[in-house]
Design a protein around this motif. Sequence first.
Motif, mmCIF file in Angstrom:
data_model
loop_
_atom_site.group_PDB
_atom_site.id
_atom_site.type_symbol
_atom_site.label_atom_id
_atom_site.label_comp_id
_atom_site.label_asym_id
_atom_site.label_seq_id
_atom_site.Cartn_x
_atom_site.Cartn_y
_atom_site.Cartn_z
ATOM 1 N N ILE A 30 -4.980 15.855 9.661
ATOM 2 C CA ILE A 30 -6.112 15.764 10.573
ATOM 3 C C ILE A 30 -5.949 14.534 11.469
ATOM 4 N N HIS A 31 -6.134 14.739 12.781
ATOM 5 C CA HIS A 31 -5.900 13.666 13.742
ATOM 6 C C HIS A 31 -6.662 13.931 15.029
ATOM 7 N N PRO B 62 -3.597 28.232 10.442
ATOM 8 C CA PRO B 62 -4.631 28.402 11.470
ATOM 9 C C PRO B 62 -4.995 27.087 12.142
ATOM 10 N N PHE B 63 -5.475 27.177 13.370
ATOM 11 C CA PHE B 63 -6.049 26.011 14.023
ATOM 12 C C PHE B 63 -7.229 25.527 13.184
ATOM 13 N N THR B 64 -7.254 24.228 12.939
ATOM 14 C CA THR B 64 -8.243 23.625 12.040
ATOM 15 C C THR B 64 -8.972 22.525 12.782
ATOM 16 N N GLU C 117 -9.252 11.390 4.477
ATOM 17 C CA GLU C 117 -10.499 12.047 4.073
ATOM 18 C C GLU C 117 -11.642 11.055 3.892
ATOM 19 N N HIS C 118 -11.360 9.889 3.282
ATOM 20 C CA HIS C 118 -12.445 8.937 3.043
ATOM 21 C C HIS C 118 -13.001 8.383 4.356
ATOM 22 N N LEU D 293 -16.237 19.016 6.367
ATOM 23 C CA LEU D 293 -14.858 19.321 6.008
ATOM 24 C C LEU D 293 -14.143 20.001 7.180
ATOM 25 N N PRO D 294 -12.845 19.775 7.317
ATOM 26 C CA PRO D 294 -12.077 20.530 8.318
ATOM 27 C C PRO D 294 -12.166 22.025 8.028
#
Length: 348
Positions: A179-180, A203-205, A245-246, A255-256
């Motif tokens: 995640i970015h 999949p795109f997240t 995540e934190h 959540l993503p």
Amino acid sequence: MPAIDRKSTIRTLLLLPFSALQLLTGAKSFLDNPLIGSRRLNTLGLHVARVRLAAAMCAWRRRRLAPMVRADWRAAFDRDGFVVIQEIVPPGEFAELRAAVLAYEGPAREMRQGDAVTRRLAIDPAMLTAIPALRAMLERKDLVALFHYVASFRTTPLHYVQTILSHDGSNETDPQETIHADSFHSSLKAWLFLNPVAQDEGPFTFVRGSHRFTPERLAWEHQRSLACPQTTDRLSARGSPRVPEHERTAMNLPLPEGLAVPGNTLIVADTVGFHARGASARPGERVEIWSYARRNPFLPWLGGDVLSLPGIAERRVNWLWSVRDRFEKYVGQPWRPVGRRAPVDDGS
């Protein structure tokens, strides 16, 4: 002072005026610009000031572009940071468009990141002439208005046919699966999926609502600007921050969410929001029409992009590749030519 340090210091001082001018652009690398990466200046609020100004300018431009966009698309985007549009091409026309795109052969480029290979074919004059339905789709007024709104500029995106080859013979992790955010300011990316994408097929997240600069997001931007760019991960240091995540939970973000979609689905997103490519459970191919636009976030006007003019816009991708080939020593060139390929051609 060692000779190499002295030379580096002199070079930094000589380039300081250029580094200062970059503050008024979309330059984002904490590693390559000593002002952007200055802990002292960022403690005083330099990075957050750039983030705030870019966000304010984006909001101002979008307010002027909003009347042209379908209300339901605009509402979904404003709420989530992305919009999902199924059956974007009339079903009776999609099969023919899909078949033409998948059968098309043209000069292709590939780039490897971890265990994934990305193949791109430029949507250039040759492809648009061969596939008139593709040109008609990309010039649809409702889609153009949506692209402008998300990009916050009247600019023509760069368009490609893109294939993601997952688990392609490497033990390294695909960095796009983390995640970015792409940058500190808004930009457009869009995917028109030619095949269905299941939840376990990359999949795109996206983290819904993460495109908004809440007080928590701004506090996170401030803290990350204080990290030493020499010791953080390379992509974060160059301005595309990874989000543990934190840190996501500290920003009160959900959540993503992996967006499993049928074929003929368009996703348009602002990639200042937190996103990733979902994990793929097995080797496979994800084929899409991929679009991208990012301009200087501090510009006050909506248009004025000479490179978006007809006759120029559709040639930009090949020009950009050629320029990077010519000056690879100075700017790098991760996109390697692999000859003429179709989107799903394995080169055999």
